[in-house]
Design an enzyme around this catalytic site. Structure first.
Site, PDB file in Angstrom:
ATOM      1  N   LYS A   1       3.080  -9.802  -0.705  1.00 37.79           N
ATOM      2  CA  LYS A   1       4.444  -9.525  -1.169  1.00 37.79           C
ATOM      3  C   LYS A   1       5.438 -10.473  -0.522  1.00 37.79           C
ATOM      4  CE  LYS A   1       6.489  -5.680   0.171  1.00 37.79           C
ATOM      5  NZ  LYS A   1       7.808  -5.938   0.757  1.00 37.79           N
TER       6      LYS A   1
ATOM      7  N   HIS B   1      -3.871   7.104  -0.950  1.00 36.98           N
ATOM      8  CA  HIS B   1      -3.244   6.118  -1.827  1.00 36.98           C
ATOM      9  C   HIS B   1      -1.998   6.712  -2.477  1.00 36.98           C
ATOM     10  CE1 HIS B   1      -2.796   2.808  -4.529  1.00 36.98           C
ATOM     11  NE2 HIS B   1      -3.997   2.334  -4.298  1.00 36.98           N
TER      12      HIS B   1
END
Length: 875
Positions: free
Chosen positions: A540, A147
């Site tokens: 997005k 991450h």
């Protein structure tokens, strides 16, 4: 009469369970003691002043107080609140685990046999044969991923684990006063370590650092938990016969990993890194298997007179004697007339040899070790010792079945454009670029991993931004070039990410199964085919509402495509931990999937902070696996599929209205002139790129001039830091208002699982926003029209979500969750005011010298870590 903010927080505080409240109070008192010892009473007084102001909701006074402090004091206060959140988080995690254990001891059906209850429900509704068929085909494949916005250092995590263990010890009823006194001394010592440990990394972690971090959850929980899940289900289904016969349960949890394999946009992941990542995984699982086998061997003290060995057991021992007579003599000396024990002690030595790469004595493959365990098990059954055959030995067999010698299947991911360029160079016959050489080297490493550990260790190759069937064919052609015809098993997985790619997915798949290599793979693997769906970039691209609907529609169409072509489809869900990236409770998400798309198989990415949150504590990890697998079974039943089909048809017109209105609203924001630059000013996006959080860069390019330049993870992370959380809700208010019919929307919330999950996730995102504070961030952009657009949509979304839910305040219907968020928000506010001070200075003060810029950025980055801990999500 509606409650004020302070009244709501008072009520929430009163509802905190006494044990949890006592733990938080104790750790808070210890932290206060540490602060006073470090810098005196004035530091603790300043922390308390800011805390009281934020609880009272006096933002103006809080900002004034924060602005009055020198930077050193501001940093210390930021660190204090960050440490407090770490301590609160571990207290809450321990409390959840404690509650699960207490329910288990009390025999609560909701915990003891949730997965078994799903099987029993299916048997009642669809018949025993259907239930067994689904159970036999059940697959749960969590894929661990690194991450780029994991905000906690490994050193901080290690200290948190030590504090957690000490706090857990205090709840042991056998502890006396002297034990508790010593425990408290050690707690103070470790909280002092936490305080004195830098919250910020000085260097960016390498991919191998990330691999080693992920290994912690395997060693601490997953190695044992996976077998425990099987055992609990078998106990529930087999009843009194459990542990005395062949288990009802076939292993269904298979771990995957992208850590060390995902090279899309991460130049730090190379072929050498991938090879080393697999070696690290193998070392950990072989060590764990060796220790488990040794322990079982020491305990299995069955005399040959009471439990005579079978001929195959004797043959294995004699074969080993021929190869290593000294070792067998030593084992026999320590275990005379105990052949079953001798076989296990021998196996432990062979596992050690496997780990040290001793090819003459080690096991060639996990299948060879598993074969010996099965021989041992059969021998015990024949000798009349079924409880020994299906007790701890079965646990070891389950562990080998689940983890093999490779622990997790290492998956490779690369961008389609990289393959296109590499293939062009290879076919051109000229000098190859470094990037192309790296692609070919990676394919050779896959072949090497398969030679040592078998194809299951590394066979999936995910192609990011798949646009056409040629993007899949390119990987097979490059493999031919890299391996010169040497054997390799390769399943190339298309990843559809943007709204346009999701729309075109079926056409791409139609063309893909015409490829000769794909047809060969379908024949070889029982017509299995995997398709990955990207939640992050789609959200997005078109916004949270339209992305949710587009993903559902793509699932439905891909499922129909698979049925037309007699393909056994596995949909791989690229979900993030954050709500703006497909996060939220995984079990509820499973039940909201398109009809027929689950079919007993669920695969998803487990990212960043979601890994320790879901798998870092054994009872919580077990609960999570049971919940998700139970939901996977239920989602595969005709009743659930029919309900989803009926809901999709019934609310089709409403879905179209929601999609069009939400997409228009979202694009009206993100496609406004200068939006990318405005976004960069009103959030700490630029500074996040300077924070050495993960091995993967946060951006695709050098600067952000459009959304396409920005990765989806920092997009969500930056919004959450500014307390806006727009990727989780923006456009939903406009969409709900466009429908306009509250009764219809409430009907959808009751009967349309997809809509229900979407609304729940938006409610959570809104609950973690703060209108006053987000307004202060937005002011930094000096674009009042964009600020107003954001505030209007926030108000509209909050209004309509509450209308549909029939609530007066957010999370009113989810008491435990609402309590946790309500209690945290004022403390997060404190860090937000500190962050605002730093961000405003960086954005508006042109007179800063280099030293002042560095100091201000340090304060801002300290608050980033704290806000992430407080909100319990990053990207």
């Amino acid at each position: 009469m509606s409650e004020t903010g302070s009244e709501t927080r008072t009520r929430a505080r009163f509802e905190v369970p006494e044990e949890l409240r006592a733990d938080v109070r104790l750790l808070g008192e210890i932290l206060g003691k540490v602060l006073v010892e470090y810098a005196g009473q004035p530091l603790l007084d300043d922390v308390e002043k800011l805390r009281e102001l934020t609880i009272a909701g006096d933002g103006a006074a809080a900002e004034q107080l924060v602005a009055s402090w020198p930077y050193e004091r501001a940093e210390d206060v930021a660190r204090a609140f960050t440490c407090y959140f770490h301590l609160t988080n571990l207290s809450e995690e321990l409390h959840r685990a404690r509650v699960l254990r207490e329910r288990d001891r009390a025999g609560s059906e909701a915990v003891v046999s949730e997965l078994a209850q799903a099987v029993e429900q299916i048997a009642r509704d669809s018949g025993e044969q259907q239930a067994r068929a689904l159970l036999n085909g059940l697959e749960f494949r969590p894929v661990l991923t690194a991450h780029p916005t994991e905000a906690r250092r490994r050193a901080v995590l290690a200290t948190i684990r030590r504090i957690s263990s000490l706090l857990d010890e205090r709840h042991d009823p056998r502890a006396g006063d002297s034990d508790l006194a010593e425990n408290r001394r050690r707690l103070v010592e470790q909280v002092d370590v936490l305080w004195r440990t830098s919250q910020l990394r000085t260097s960016r972690p390498t991919p191998l650092d990330e691999v080693r971090s992920a290994m912690a959850v395997f060693e601490e929980t997953l190695f044992d938990v996976v077998g425990n899940v099987y055992r609990r289900l078998d106990d529930a289904l087999a009843g009194d016969a459990a542990g005395t016969r062949t288990p009802v349960v076939a292993p269904f949890v298979h771990l995957g990993s992208w850590i060390g394999g995902d090279r899309d946009g991460n130049p730090n992941v190379t072929a050498a890194i991938t090879r080393e990542a697999m070696q690290i995984q193998a070392d950990h699982v072989l060590r764990a298997l060796e220790q488990a086998t040794e322990a079982l061997g020491r305990a299995l003290t069955l005399d040959a007179a009471t439990t005579p060995p079978s001929a195959p057991v004797r043959r294995i021992l004699e074969d080993a004697r021929a190869v290593n007579p000294e070792l067998i003599a030593d084992i026999e000396t320590r275990s005379p007339a105990e052949p079953h024990r001798q076989l296990l002690l021998l196996a432990a030595r062979r596992l050690a040899a496997t780990r040290s790469r001793d090819a003459d004595f080690g096991y060639p493959r996990a299948a060879d070790f598993l074969h010996e365990l099965k021989v041992l098990q059969d021998s015990l059954v024949t000798a009349g010792a079924p409880r020994q055959a299906f007790g701890e030995l079965q646990q070891l067999i389950w562990q080998v079945n689940s983890f093999g010698f490779h622990l997790a299947e290492l998956e490779i991911r690369q961008h389609s454009s990289v393959h296109a360029k590499a293939l062009e160079e290879v076919l051109g016959g000229g000098e190859l670029s470094d990037q192309t050489e790296e692609v070919l080297a990676t394919l050779r490493v896959i072949g090497q991993i398969q030679q040592r550990f078998g194809p299951d260790a590394c066979r999936r190759y995910v192609v990011s931004f798949t646009r056409n069937a040629g993007d899949l064919a390119a990987v097979y052609e490059l493999a031919d070039a890299a391996l010169d015809g040497r054997p390799i098993e390769l399943d190339v997985v298309p990843l559809f990410e943007t709204g346009e790619d999701l729309q075109n997915s079926v056409e791409v798949l139609d063309n893909a199964i015409q490829l000769t290599r794909v047809r060969h793979r379908l024949t070889a693997n029982d017509r299995r085919f995997e398709v990955m769906l990207g939640y992050s970039d789609s959200a997005k691209d078109v916004g949270p509402v339209s992305a949710t609907l587009a993903l559902y529609d793509a699932q439905a169409r891909i499922t129909a495509w698979a049925q037309r072509n007699a393909i056994r489809l596995t949909l791989f869900h690229g979900r993030g931990g954050a709500l703006g990236r497909g996060g939220g409770p995984a079990n509820r998400a499973v039940l909201a999937q398109a009809p027929g798309s689950v079919a007993g198989r669920f695969k998803l990415t487990e990212q960043g902070e979601a890994i320790p949150a879901r798998y870092g504590n054994a009872p919580i990890a077990q609960r999570h696996i049971e919940q998700v697998t139970a939901a996977t079974l239920l989602a595969s039943t005709p009743a659930i599929e029919e309900r989803a089909t009926a809901a999709a048809e019934r609310f089709a017109v409403m879905e179209k209205t929601l999609d069009e209105a939400a997409r228009t609203a979202y694009h009206g924001l993100v496609k406004a002139d200068g939006f990318a630059e405005w976004f960069g000013r009103v959030t700490p996006l630029e500074e996040l790129g300077q924070l050495p959080l993960g091995s993967r860069p946060a951006r695709r390019g050098v600067a952000v001039s459009s959304l396409e330049d920005l990765r989806a993870i920092p997009w969500v992370f930056a919004w959450s830091q500014a307390r806006v959380n727009a990727p989780g809700w923006y456009g939903l208010g406009t969409a709900l208002a466009a429908v306009g019919d509250v009764a219809l929307l409430q009907d959808a919330n009751q009967n349309w699982p997809l809509f229900q999950v979407m609304l729940e996730n938006a409610e959570m995102s809104l609950a973690k926003t703060d209108r006053r504070i987000l307004g202060r961030y937005l002011e930094l952009g000096d674009r009042p029209e964009l600020t107003q657009k954001m505030l209007d949509e926030h108000a509209l979304t909050t209004e309509w979500v509450l209308k549909v839910l029939g609530e007066e305040r957010l999370l009113q219907g989810r008491r435990v969750l609402g309590r946790a968020v309500e209690l945290r928000n004022p403390y997060v506010d404190a860090l937000s005011y500190l962050q605002l001070r730093a961000l405003r200075t960086l954005r508006t003060d042109d007179s800063l010298d280099e030293e002042q810029i560095v100091r201000t950025r340090r304060l801002l980055l300290l608050t980033v870590s704290g806000v992430a801990a407080g909100l319990q999500n990053t990207g």
